[in-house]
Design an enzyme around this catalytic site. Sequence first.
Site, mmCIF file in Angstrom:
data_model
loop_
_atom_site.group_PDB
_atom_site.id
_atom_site.type_symbol
_atom_site.label_atom_id
_atom_site.label_comp_id
_atom_site.label_asym_id
_atom_site.label_seq_id
_atom_site.Cartn_x
_atom_site.Cartn_y
_atom_site.Cartn_z
ATOM 1 N N GLY A 186 -4.252 -4.524 -3.901
ATOM 2 C CA GLY A 186 -5.240 -3.495 -4.138
ATOM 3 C C GLY A 186 -4.542 -2.235 -4.585
ATOM 4 O O GLY A 186 -3.798 -1.634 -3.835
ATOM 5 N N HIS A 187 -4.719 -1.910 -5.847
ATOM 6 C CA HIS A 187 -4.178 -0.640 -6.345
ATOM 7 C C HIS A 187 -5.343 0.312 -6.467
ATOM 8 O O HIS A 187 -6.339 -0.029 -7.091
ATOM 9 C CB HIS A 187 -3.633 -0.784 -7.764
ATOM 10 N N LYS A 200 1.956 2.070 -5.381
ATOM 11 C CA LYS A 200 2.623 1.609 -6.604
ATOM 12 C C LYS A 200 1.825 1.971 -7.854
ATOM 13 O O LYS A 200 2.390 2.268 -8.890
ATOM 14 C CB LYS A 200 2.817 0.088 -6.570
ATOM 15 N N ASP A 206 0.813 -1.209 0.000
ATOM 16 C CA ASP A 206 0.000 0.000 0.000
ATOM 17 C C ASP A 206 0.855 1.270 0.000
ATOM 18 O O ASP A 206 0.494 2.276 0.598
ATOM 19 C CB ASP A 206 -0.972 -0.003 1.198
ATOM 20 N N GLN A 240 1.911 -6.731 -3.346
ATOM 21 C CA GLN A 240 2.439 -6.698 -1.971
ATOM 22 C C GLN A 240 3.786 -5.969 -1.925
ATOM 23 O O GLN A 240 3.993 -5.081 -2.725
ATOM 24 C CB GLN A 240 2.534 -8.114 -1.362
HETATM 25 P P1 IMP Z 1 -2.469 -13.148 2.021
HETATM 26 O O1 IMP Z 1 -1.632 -12.536 0.947
HETATM 27 O O2 IMP Z 1 -3.941 -12.956 1.821
HETATM 28 O O3 IMP Z 1 -2.110 -14.577 2.297
HETATM 29 O O4 IMP Z 1 -2.145 -12.361 3.394
HETATM 30 C C1 IMP Z 1 -0.868 -12.453 4.024
HETATM 31 C C2 IMP Z 1 -0.464 -11.104 4.614
HETATM 32 O O5 IMP Z 1 -0.165 -10.194 3.556
HETATM 33 C C3 IMP Z 1 -1.554 -10.419 5.449
HETATM 34 O O6 IMP Z 1 -0.928 -9.711 6.513
HETATM 35 C C4 IMP Z 1 -2.177 -9.455 4.477
HETATM 36 O O7 IMP Z 1 -2.817 -8.387 5.145
HETATM 37 C C5 IMP Z 1 -0.954 -8.998 3.708
HETATM 38 N N1 IMP Z 1 -1.259 -8.510 2.360
HETATM 39 C C6 IMP Z 1 -1.591 -9.240 1.278
HETATM 40 N N2 IMP Z 1 -1.762 -8.441 0.211
HETATM 41 C C7 IMP Z 1 -1.525 -7.182 0.615
HETATM 42 C C8 IMP Z 1 -1.509 -5.918 -0.054
HETATM 43 O O8 IMP Z 1 -1.717 -5.780 -1.271
HETATM 44 N N3 IMP Z 1 -1.214 -4.853 0.732
HETATM 45 C C9 IMP Z 1 -0.923 -4.965 2.038
HETATM 46 N N4 IMP Z 1 -0.903 -6.121 2.695
HETATM 47 C C10 IMP Z 1 -1.204 -7.224 1.987
#
Ligand code: IMP
Length: 430
Positions: free
Chosen positions: A40-41, A16, A13, A223
């Site tokens: 999430g963009h 990007k 977040d 991420q």
């Molecule tokens: P997962 O990717 O759903 O397995 O989540 C694993 C961890 O990555 C959790 O702490 C999520 O909140 C975090 N996470 C996954 N995608 C994002 C993102 O796009 N932005 C911020 N945190 C993320």
Amino acid sequence: MPVIVLVGAQWGDEGKGKATDLLGDRLDYVVKFNGGNNAGHTVVIKGEKYALHLLPSGILTPGVTPVIGNGVVVDLAVLFQEIDGLEARGIDTSRLRISANAHVIPSYNRSLDKVSERYLGARRIGTTGRGIGPTYADKMNRMGVRIQDLFDESILRQKVEAALSFKNQVLSKIYNRQAVKPEDVVKELLSYVDRLRPYVGDTALELSEALDAGKVVLCEAGQATLLDVDHGTYPFVTSSNATAGGACTGSGIPPTRIDRVVAVLKAFTSRVGEGPFPTELHDKFGDYLREVGHEYGTTTGRPRRIGWLDLVIGRYAQRINGVTDFALTKLDNYDGLDEIPVCVAYDVNGVRHDEMPINQTDFHHAIPIFETLPGWKQDISGCRTFEDLPKDAQHFVEFVEQRLGARVSIVGVGPGREAVIERHSVLGDA
Ligand code: IMP
């Protein structure tokens, strides 16, 4: 010929989408190489807000070919929801390419993600519940379903049956859930085949040919560095490689073709989900930055945890990704503050650490050592050159740059696509 890799320097977040957008008209391809619809963009174009979870943000730029690489995990229902949503707003999505080797997120993995988090209770990861972890686990376990399998019904049926013969045991015996019928899964997946067909191909080959033809390719990470399964704050991470190395494995572009690595660093820090966070704020400054920065999850709507800028993490991101250029985003969120603490090192049990502690427990116990910089107390959202910025804001950027060991080429000063200062071209001499 240039390949630029874009990564997040913190826990995601960082903005990007905005950096991609800035480069937009200079790019020919935007490749998503890891993650799925956990990302999430949010991109703001002409006052319209677009929240994308799965599609690469390059899909909004006319002329750019967006690519979902082999390293991505694809929820087909979400894919077509996003495509339909954009088409309804007049955005052409027909250029989209999807790797035949990308893995599919079957519905049973969404269920498993949610039930396993519930089962873990206080030890949960705080996942987005989208089935990301179980799908990557299947890939490594060699029981995944790939996009190409959908085009061969008998293979698809075999793979789903094999996966469910194991997973149904887990669902029913451990989590006390109903077993899933393989036929239901197969039927659902096959329902997408006709729509999917025109998008699917050998994207590694297509990208290689594009590079030979002199096209400009941006590989965009989902991420961020500290959520990387190898280099992040394990186990509080996502299940893919979100760092620059992942761009190669997740797209098929070899390391020798990468020219620049741009890391997006937010001027403060945020994180969603569980896990250590040394500069986390539990006071009015955290609430203030959450509100001015609209720091609520694009995917889950969760309020993000907020902290001061942490340059130990920034330097780590520089080193792990081989960052050539930083994009410092949301500098304007500091406009109202008198002074700005910046973490430059950690104190771990009385010992100063200038680098990320390797040991998980040490990182949990890290107490930030701050240097405090003066605020500028004025609206910088109209600044378009570095010289337009107030002296204290310039000083802030230079301080960060000097501590990171790589130039800050882009500075974000507001939410709109135009609210940006480009100090150096990241395409540069590449
Ligand atoms: P997962 O990717 O759903 O397995 O989540 C694993 C961890 O990555 C959790 O702490 C999520 O909140 C975090 N996470 C996954 N995608 C994002 C993102 O796009 N932005 C911020 N945190 C993320």
